[in-house]
Scaffold this active site. Structure first.
Site, mmCIF file in Angstrom:
data_model
loop_
_atom_site.group_PDB
_atom_site.id
_atom_site.type_symbol
_atom_site.label_atom_id
_atom_site.label_comp_id
_atom_site.label_asym_id
_atom_site.label_seq_id
_atom_site.Cartn_x
_atom_site.Cartn_y
_atom_site.Cartn_z
ATOM 1 N N TYR A 57 35.797 -8.678 17.411
ATOM 2 C CA TYR A 57 37.226 -8.792 17.715
ATOM 3 C C TYR A 57 37.966 -9.420 16.554
ATOM 4 C CZ TYR A 57 36.978 -13.853 18.413
ATOM 5 O OH TYR A 57 36.829 -15.194 18.228
ATOM 6 N N ARG A 97 37.791 -7.434 7.773
ATOM 7 C CA ARG A 97 36.724 -8.218 8.416
ATOM 8 C C ARG A 97 36.205 -7.498 9.664
ATOM 9 N NH1 ARG A 97 38.086 -14.317 9.962
ATOM 10 N NH2 ARG A 97 39.327 -13.265 11.564
ATOM 11 N N ARG A 145 22.426 0.734 31.058
ATOM 12 C CA ARG A 145 22.006 -0.516 30.448
ATOM 13 C C ARG A 145 20.597 -0.462 29.870
ATOM 14 N NH1 ARG A 145 19.328 -5.232 30.989
ATOM 15 N NH2 ARG A 145 20.381 -7.112 30.262
ATOM 16 N N HIS A 173 18.704 -2.596 26.177
ATOM 17 C CA HIS A 173 19.082 -3.471 25.071
ATOM 18 C C HIS A 173 19.415 -2.682 23.808
ATOM 19 C CE1 HIS A 173 17.581 -6.696 27.600
ATOM 20 N NE2 HIS A 173 18.044 -7.572 26.742
ATOM 21 N N LYS A 209 32.338 -11.938 13.578
ATOM 22 C CA LYS A 209 33.298 -12.359 14.614
ATOM 23 C C LYS A 209 33.014 -11.554 15.882
ATOM 24 C CE LYS A 209 38.234 -13.550 14.964
ATOM 25 N NZ LYS A 209 38.138 -15.009 15.100
ATOM 26 N N GLU A 212 32.273 -25.781 11.366
ATOM 27 C CA GLU A 212 33.644 -25.334 11.619
ATOM 28 C C GLU A 212 34.020 -25.736 13.038
ATOM 29 O OE1 GLU A 212 33.912 -21.029 11.524
ATOM 30 O OE2 GLU A 212 31.969 -20.807 12.505
ATOM 31 N N LEU A 264 32.537 -18.688 10.165
ATOM 32 C CA LEU A 264 33.343 -17.485 10.059
ATOM 33 C C LEU A 264 34.204 -17.591 8.803
ATOM 34 C CD1 LEU A 264 34.151 -14.942 11.856
ATOM 35 C CD2 LEU A 264 36.299 -16.174 12.130
#
Lengths: 295, 295
Positions: free
Chosen positions: B33, B52, B103, B105, B150, B182, B206
């Site tokens: 995101y 990014r 579903r 993995h 991110k 951070e 990040l």
């Protein structure tokens, strides 16, 4: 046969089961899950699974409107029945997230109801692989340090499993500080000189239900067990290596990083535990024929 | 004013924006995101944010059907316009996950389209707090070792931010091996003897866009900068401490773990960088009055 699932209080077809884009499962991976094995309509160790689920919910402080253990079991039973899964092997999947709310990192307003999703699906046990033995690669354990919680923050597991698939092996086994912690969706055991080894429960592994059952079976058989981590560099010197999990059962690992482990064939301890686990899955009080009656 | 969002090719009201329970964002946190700041309808550093985002998508190998950078910008512009956000401060949120599939993995079938969600919302800058200075607590950095991505595997950040809220402070600052890495949604800077310090870009932080802009501003001002981590135990000996982020801008931290940092008042370096950042946010080519014309 309809593929019904349960979402936020309702049973509905899977294709119509949708959550808000503001669900904190989607935005933050802010939730926990369980996968329960069912055999002939009978769930395996449901109490242990639901106890672990509750313990995860408590640790993360998710709880508003979460169904009771009894209700979750009843929902699971109805899904198994409604989806025609009272015969054969199936899995029940449960996921509970912190609900939908305006996006912000900290918890949403107190009254925000949790999102509760339950589904059931047919499942094909890895019979042939279990007898032949599987293979694994090692992967650096990049995960966070609260792996004892069964959360949906599963990206490292996704990437490790994908690496396994691309290497054409069964599982990826995480290595942290030189020691094998666990697999991407399994626990790892080793055997040497008749003694069983597995990583102790800690913040670095999930306390697997099948792992716990296998430890009980080992005690019944009279095997010595040491909950101590296996050095990755020494894994190939083991007499046996195997992985355990809800859909994996007991699966011997006969190749690691492309080289044979334990002579490249399943060992007697793994095969014996496999057999004992299968008996438990069938259920101590309900012999095979009855399953067909129920179904 | 309608609250429109963009989901999988369509603009629709937020309340009607739903994703499948099989979305890998919901099941695995399998996505990335970005949050972009907009001021007077003008996005701040959109190219860096989208670069990014693309870099994260490449690292995780998510890509099927992902809109181009140009299309994402156009979607964002239409949301800002359609939601009446061309005046004042706003944020654009973009999330892309590996799509919805049965579903398992490992990655879903190759053709599975990514889920693309974009929204925009009004935003109230922390003006008063920025002048008065905020506070922080330290929290153990329990996160995985790929924090440069991110991703929406944000549970540790959620728990840290919640701890901050409960301690009645602005931010939680992660400490790994004794060093400040951070904040839960910010980067951390310190200043001593006219020199600026911040954690180097690595797998443990990040690479913040505001962090990068602040480093540029520091160079413009002629400040010496050392990208070296700050020892948590020495944080209170700093002349200044501040955090940076897309919605945080430059925010002085004047209390850490309940005790004053840097005399308990915002320092001159933070305030100068804050001012310079505000100028950049307004845009070099578009002075204040024009914003009102556009709005």
């Amino acid at each position: 046969m309809a593929d019904l699932v349960f979402l936020d209080g309702k049973f509905l077809p899977r294709q119509r089961a949708h959550i808000s884009v503001q669900d904190r499962g989607f935005l933050f991976g802010d939730g926990v899950y369980e996968m329960i094995r069912a055999s002939g309509g009978r769930m395996f160790e449901p109490d242990r699974h639901l106890e672990r689920l509750e313990s995860g919910l408590r640790a993360l402080r998710i709880g508003v409107g979460t169904p009771s253990r009894y209700d979750l079991l009843e929902i699971a039973r109805r899904l198994l029945e409604g989806n025609g899964l009272l015969a054969g092997d199936a899995t029940v999947y449960l996921q509970i997230t912190r609900g939908a709310a305006v996006r912000r990192h900290n918890f949403p307003p107190d009254a925000t109801p949790a999102t509760v999703f339950v589904s059931a699906a047919t499942f094909l046990p890895l019979e042939e692989l279990r007898h032949r033995g599987g293979s694994a690669i090692t992967q650096p354990d990049t995960r966070w340090s609260r792996c004892h919680l069964k959360t949906v923050n599963l990206l490292p597991n996704v990437l490790a499993k994908q690496a396994a698939v691309e290497a054409d092996v069964t599982e990826a086994v995480f290595v942290r500080d030189g020691f094998i912690t666990e697999g991407s969706s399994t626990n790892v055991f080793g055997a040497r000189d008749g003694e069983l080894f597995t990583h102790p429960t800690s913040n670095h592994i999930l306390p697997g239900i099948t792992r716990a059952v296998v430890l009980e079976l080992a005690a019944e058989i009279g095997l010595r067990v040491r909950e101590t981590p296996i050095l990755a560099a020494e894994a190939r010197d083991l007499d046996e290596m195997f992985i355990t999990g809800t859909t994996t059962d007991v699966l011997p690992i006969v190749r690691l990083d492309g080289r044979p482990v334990a002579g490249g064939v399943p060992g007697p301890i793994a095969l014996l535990l496999q057999e004992r686990l299968a008996e438990r899955l069938e259920g101590p009080t309900r012999p095979l024929p009855l399953r067909e009656v129920v179904a």
